[in-house]
Design a protein around this motif. Structure first.
Motif: not given
Length: 457
Positions: A7-13, A41-44, A49-55, A74-76
């Motif tokens: 499952f690959a969400p973008s942490p943008t919301g 997390f597709d956070d490119t 992209s925010k860590q709070e959304y990923a959390d 992905q950012s890593k």
């Protein structure tokens, strides 16, 4: 081979019930095949992209009962993408282009006027090294396109090139690469679009099945070509229909519509959400299942319709109510503590009120009614007040049990001649302050004789 999904969400919301549909399709598929579930997390998109959304996404998934076997960002993984880019460049499959959006739009219109497909004509592929140097000297920065294998010898003579796969959800699917533009994999600023990092990750993480929304069907043909260009076997694909409201309105993380966080705060149970998200738009009836294990027994991706999965958000409350009606006290006990419900009366109270709750927090006011006093505001006529005084004088002595209320009502009927609503409504208002609610026969033993007499008008 171990089935591995992602499952690959973008942490943008915050994820919504439509995103949960994809997550649950993958989770249940892995469960049925004793496989693995990867959260990626597709956070490119660094700006959004925010860590709070990923959390929050991790928390929402856990709350739904989904616990990933592996989590990646992905950012890593930029080095892995750079290596793939270099491999494609060396193979002549990634080429720079310099058009502005305005120039691309003009070229598209020109092709349409000539009755040609409105796809990119590979002008960037024709540039010489000298021309590229001149463009960059003028301040142009390239975006990079992947050369699709939709030609025989001359890349400027595109031909029909079918890419087919047996879709886990939809059955046989085919995409003609000859009808598509070479996709942009790298933007002018050097950031990656979705396609390249996704394929590289799927290769590196050993993803065997990609299950996602049917808005990605066309993308799949391109991605299969990219898998092969990178020397890897593509996974199996499945594309489920998208969840929309009954009016056809799409769900969006940006607007926050029907977010899992919001539904949780509104008191909707996780299995009401999961049942709605998974079963809507399938051949199964949308009924609330009590656990993901039970839901997995009904889950069959091939039973999913090709048309959009429309649902009425208000139906979530109906599913929620049905779940609460069947919820045993043991499942509710710890959660009821947050609303002050505890002690020797707690279980009998829950069994009495659960059938009248839309949401579990609705138990709190009923607990106050039972343990403290009726809700204020009930208006009684002088006639009803006099009737109630007579009725309360006829209260049986303790001990009380489930039959006490019936015995009391019988005595009241004989003494006053009242019956039906004229008898029951004043009693309900006096005892609870509400004109509807749980059976009074169940509430009376909870009040006890002393507590009941305290409500005599």
């Amino acid at each position: 081979m171990t089935v591995t999904v992602r499952f690959a969400p973008s942490p943008t919301g915050n994820i919504h019930i439509g995103n949960a549909r994809t997550a649950l399709f993958n989770w249940l598929f892995a469960e049925k095949h004793r496989g693995r579930f990867v959260l990626r997390f597709d956070d490119t998109d660094a700006a959004r992209s925010k860590q709070e959304y990923a959390d929050q996404i991790v928390y929402d998934l856990h709350w739904l009962g989904i616990f990933p076997d592996m989590m990646e960002y992905q950012s890593k993984r930029v080095t892995a993408y750079e290596n793939a880019v270099e491999k494609l460049k060396q193979a002549g499959l990634l080429y720079p282009c310099y058009e502005t959006p305005e120039e691309l739009e003009l070229k598209r219109k020109i092709r349409l006027s000539r009755k040609l497909p409105p796809i990119y004509g590979r002008d960037g592929l024709a540039h010489t090294d000298k021309e590229r140097a001149e463009l960059e000297a003028d301040g142009r920065r390239p975006h990079w396109r992947f050369l699709l294998p939709n030609y025989k010898r001359d890349p400027f003579e595109m031909v029909r090139t079918d890419i087919s796969w047996n879709d886990v959800v939809r059955g046989q699917e085919t995409v003609d690469l000859g009808s598509l533009s070479d996709p942009v994999l790298i933007r002018e600023d050097g950031s990656y679009l979705y396609t390249l990092p996704s394929v590289v990750d799927d290769i590196d993480f050993g993803i065997t099945h990609v299950i996602r929304g049917d808005d990605h069907v066309t993308n799949t043909g391109v991605q299969i070509a990219l898998f092969r260009a990178l020397g890897s076997q593509e996974p199996e694909f499945g594309h489920h229909n998208l969840l929309t409201t009954s009016s056809g309105e799409a769900l969006s993380k940006r607007t926050g519509s029907l977010s899992i966080k919001g539904l949780r705060e509104d008191g909707i149970e996780p299995m009401a959400i999961a049942s709605m998200a998974v079963l809507t738009g399938t051949s199964e009836n949308v009924t609330p299942e009590s656990s993901l294990s039970e839901l997995a027994q009904k889950f069959d991706p091939a039973a999913t319709s090709r048309s959009s999965a429309k649902f009425e958000p208000g139906d979530l409350v109906n599913l929620n109510r049905t779940l609460l009606q069947a919820m045993p006290f043991g499942a509710a006990r710890d959660r009821l503590l947050a609303y002050g419900v505890f002690g020797e009366k707690a279980e009998a109270f829950w069994l009495a009120v659960r059938g009248n709750l839309d949401r579990l927090p609705d138990a709190e006011p009923w607990w106050r009614i039972v343990t403290v006093k009726p809700e204020p505001g009930a208006e009684l006529s002088d006639e009803d007040t006099e009737f109630l005084r007579t009725a309360f004088d006829l209260l049986p002595e303790e001990p009380w049990d489930a039959g006490t209320f019936k015995a009391w009502v019988g005595r009241i009927r004989e003494e006053t001649g009242r019956k039906g609503k004229g008898l029951f409504m004043p009693i309900r208002l006096a005892l609870t302050g509400r004109d509807s609610g749980p059976e009074l026969a169940d509430l009376l033993p909870l009040l006890g004789r002393e507590g009941t007499m305290a409500r005599r008008p």
